[in-house]
Design a protein around this motif. Structure first.
Motif, PDB file in Angstrom:
ATOM      1  N   UNK A   1       0.829  -1.209   0.000  1.00  0.00           N
ATOM      2  CA  UNK A   1       0.000   0.000   0.000  1.00  0.00           C
ATOM      3  C   UNK A   1       0.864   1.260   0.000  1.00  0.00           C
ATOM      4  N   UNK A   2       2.066   1.139   0.571  1.00  0.00           N
ATOM      5  CA  UNK A   2       2.933   2.313   0.735  1.00  0.00           C
ATOM      6  C   UNK A   2       3.784   2.617  -0.494  1.00  0.00           C
ATOM      7  N   UNK A   3       3.967   1.637  -1.394  1.00  0.00           N
ATOM      8  CA  UNK A   3       4.825   1.892  -2.554  1.00  0.00           C
ATOM      9  C   UNK A   3       5.327   0.612  -3.180  1.00  0.00           C
ATOM     10  N   UNK A   4       6.461   0.699  -3.858  1.00  0.00           N
ATOM     11  CA  UNK A   4       7.023  -0.463  -4.542  1.00  0.00           C
ATOM     12  C   UNK A   4       7.631  -1.408  -3.517  1.00  0.00           C
ATOM     13  N   UNK A   5       7.032  -2.598  -3.419  1.00  0.00           N
ATOM     14  CA  UNK A   5       7.402  -3.518  -2.345  1.00  0.00           C
ATOM     15  C   UNK A   5       7.739  -4.903  -2.887  1.00  0.00           C
ATOM     16  N   UNK A   6       8.425  -5.667  -2.048  1.00  0.00           N
ATOM     17  CA  UNK A   6       8.826  -7.031  -2.405  1.00  0.00           C
ATOM     18  C   UNK A   6       8.755  -7.877  -1.144  1.00  0.00           C
ATOM     19  N   UNK A   7       8.464  -9.182  -1.305  1.00  0.00           N
ATOM     20  CA  UNK A   7       8.335 -10.046  -0.133  1.00  0.00           C
ATOM     21  C   UNK A   7       8.518 -11.503  -0.515  1.00  0.00           C
ATOM     22  N   UNK A   8       8.729 -12.328   0.497  1.00  0.00           N
ATOM     23  CA  UNK A   8       8.788 -13.772   0.311  1.00  0.00           C
ATOM     24  C   UNK A   8       7.448 -14.264  -0.217  1.00  0.00           C
ATOM     25  N   UNK A   9       7.478 -15.288  -1.066  1.00  0.00           N
ATOM     26  CA  UNK A   9       6.243 -15.946  -1.462  1.00  0.00           C
ATOM     27  C   UNK A   9       6.118 -17.242  -0.678  1.00  0.00           C
ATOM     28  N   UNK A  10       4.873 -17.645  -0.413  1.00  0.00           N
ATOM     29  CA  UNK A  10       4.604 -18.832   0.387  1.00  0.00           C
ATOM     30  C   UNK A  10       5.429 -18.761   1.678  1.00  0.00           C
ATOM     31  N   UNK A  11       6.112 -19.840   2.023  1.00  0.00           N
ATOM     32  CA  UNK A  11       6.984 -19.839   3.200  1.00  0.00           C
ATOM     33  C   UNK A  11       8.423 -20.071   2.755  1.00  0.00           C
ATOM     34  N   UNK A  12       8.886 -19.253   1.809  1.00  0.00           N
ATOM     35  CA  UNK A  12      10.259 -19.370   1.306  1.00  0.00           C
ATOM     36  C   UNK A  12      11.200 -18.750   2.331  1.00  0.00           C
ATOM     37  N   UNK A  13      11.501 -19.522   3.391  1.00  0.00           N
ATOM     38  CA  UNK A  13      12.210 -18.925   4.519  1.00  0.00           C
ATOM     39  C   UNK A  13      13.496 -19.647   4.894  1.00  0.00           C
ATOM     40  N   UNK A  14      13.973 -20.560   4.004  1.00  0.00           N
ATOM     41  CA  UNK A  14      15.157 -21.335   4.372  1.00  0.00           C
ATOM     42  C   UNK A  14      16.379 -20.933   3.556  1.00  0.00           C
ATOM     43  N   UNK A  15      17.404 -21.807   3.559  1.00  0.00           N
ATOM     44  CA  UNK A  15      18.682 -21.471   2.919  1.00  0.00           C
ATOM     45  C   UNK A  15      18.546 -21.311   1.406  1.00  0.00           C
TER      46      UNK A  15
END
Length: 462
Positions: free
Chosen positions: A123-137
């Motif tokens: 909502x604040x601007x151009x953003x990026x984030x993990x998809x699903x639970x892509x949280x490992x090595x």
């Protein structure tokens, strides 16, 4: 491709590789099943060699390959594709110095909190984030490698199963703000000192924190003082959330209203009330964690509150469905993605707090990775089940046998050692007006029960 994520020359420079055919890509993938036209395909070598799937990736639209052996496609050649993926992730971070980065870990709630933070960032601007639970090595460097160069804010989920796993991931992200949602008995079978080891492992997220960064911590968690001390060792500014006196964001009220709730908070001495599109009691403190993280990443408060008001439960993490059956309908609360003693108790407390037209019913599968204390952790769920006034309990799994034996006969709905064998019993027992919550560890197939109940919907059957 004017808006290319990477060109072959840029990839080669980032990873120290050699261009073997020019190309430009709009995304990065490690799985042929998710390759989209224009992607860079990175074949990783594990149990199977990803290079064997290059033809399929190209057929699915991959524009180029990051390869360690000759392939019949435009490629950047490297010695090790996994190391090259890591290098590409670091290069993506370094070419976006304007980007404010956040990282989230915790024994419970990290995926939902990350998704809610992402909603505010977008909502604040151009953003990026993990998809699903892509949280490992693999997931963390992959998420970084996918980050566009003009990203203004980003948030990354960071997970672990063993000590030492989070340190390098935090080093990749180099976050400006981190959140530890809570620490509890999760993955404790991998730590000789149990929960204390989990707390130290979660604190590893502080390792890569930028100088002067912010650590958002749960003031109600019994590991708060330890985590606060670890944060202060690296020079972090500590912001806290919860009901505890002195918390930066102190929860003063949580009132469920229909499909949402109203949260009241004392935020640095300012009284604030706002709506959220969640009913779980754990979303009282979770919403405050999100609010503080968004503030730390320079998101205006009104934008943060708008995001929280609109953010709905995620599939498998509290999403609700009305299932129409002969004679009426029941409500399915799908908490099937994961479970541990902390999240089980929170989900049961939420179920007990809601008004129901019929019965409160739970279908639970094994909580995994609890080590030698597993039997006790399962049996102890009998108390929050009683406190929630649950009418019928259906259980599946060898560990859940301990809970079955701890339940009074009046609450026993059905038990099966194998999850699939419980589906017909559960499906035949639900009644119009029931609220049925399904919860368990992903590995114990709680999703099978949720799917069986969803399949009862007469509307879905046409």
């Amino acid at each position: 491709m004017p808006d290319a994520l990477w060109t072959a020359d840029e990839i080669a420079e980032a990873v120290g590789g050699q261009v073997a055919g020019g190309f430009a890509v709009s995304g990065v993938s490690i799985d042929t099943r998710t390759v989209e036209p224009g992607d860079l395909f990175v074949p990783l070598v594990g149990v199977r060699d990803g290079h064997d799937f290059v033809p399929q990736a190209v057929a699915n639209g991959a524009a180029g390959v990051l390869a360690a052996r000759a392939v019949d496609a435009p490629a950047v050649m490297v010695a090790d594709t996994f190391k090259a993926l890591e290098a590409l992730g670091v290069a993506a971070r370094e070419r976006a110095p304007q980007c404010k980065r956040g990282a989230v870990t915790g024994s419970v709630g990290k995926t939902s909190v990350t998704r809610a933070i992402e909603a505010g960032l977008r909502l604040a601007g151009k953003a990026h984030a993990s998809v699903k639970s892509y949280n490992n090595h693999i997931g963390v460097p992959l998420t970084l490698a996918r980050m566009p160069r003009d990203t203004e804010r980003a948030v990354f989920e960071v997970g672990m199963n063993h000590a030492g796993e989070i340190v390098p991931l935090s080093g990749f992200v180099r976050p400006h703000a981190v959140a530890i949602t809570t620490v509890g008995p999760v993955h404790i079978e991998n730590f000789s000192d149990g929960e204390a080891g989990v707390a130290r492992a979660k604190a590893e997220i502080l390792a890569g924190l930028q100088p002067g960064g912010i650590a958002v911590l749960n003031a109600d968690n019994h590991w708060f003082d330890f985590l606060k001390g670890e944060a202060e060792k690296v020079g972090a500014t500590v912001w806290s959330f919860g009901e505890a006196a002195g918390a930066t964001a102190r929860l003063t009220g949580f009132q469920v209203e229909g499909a949402g709730a109203t949260v009241s908070v004392d935020l640095r001495g300012e009284a604030l009330t706002f709506p959220i599109h969640q009913t779980g009691v754990h979303w009282g403190p979770n919403s405050l964690c999100v609010l503080l993280m968004l503030e730390a990443l320079d998101v205006p408060r009104e934008t943060a509150l708008a995001a929280l008001a609109a953010f709905a439960p995620i599939e498998g993490r509290g999403a609700e469905k009305t299932i129409r059956i002969p004679g009426g309908a029941f409500t399915l609360v799908d908490e099937s993605y994961n479970a541990n003693p902390v999240s089980m108790q929170a989900a049961l407390k939420t179920l007990g707090a809601r008004k129901v037209a019929g019965r409160r019913v739970v279908a639970l599968t094994d909580m995994l990775e609890l080590g030698e204390g597993s039997a006790q952790f399962h049996a102890e769920l009998a108390e929050p089940i009683a406190a929630a006034n649950v009418d019928a309990v259906f259980l599946a799994g060898v560990h859940m046998k301990s809970l079955w034996e701890a339940l009074p006969p009046t609450r026993r709905g059905g038990y099966a050692e194998v999850t699939e064998k419980l589906t017909s019993v559960l499906a035949g027992a639900v009644q119009p007006g029931d609220v049925v919550m399904v919860k368990g560890s992903n590995g114990s197939k709680a999703g099978v029960l949720a799917a069986a109940l969803a399949a009862l919907d007469l509307g879905e059957q046409g």
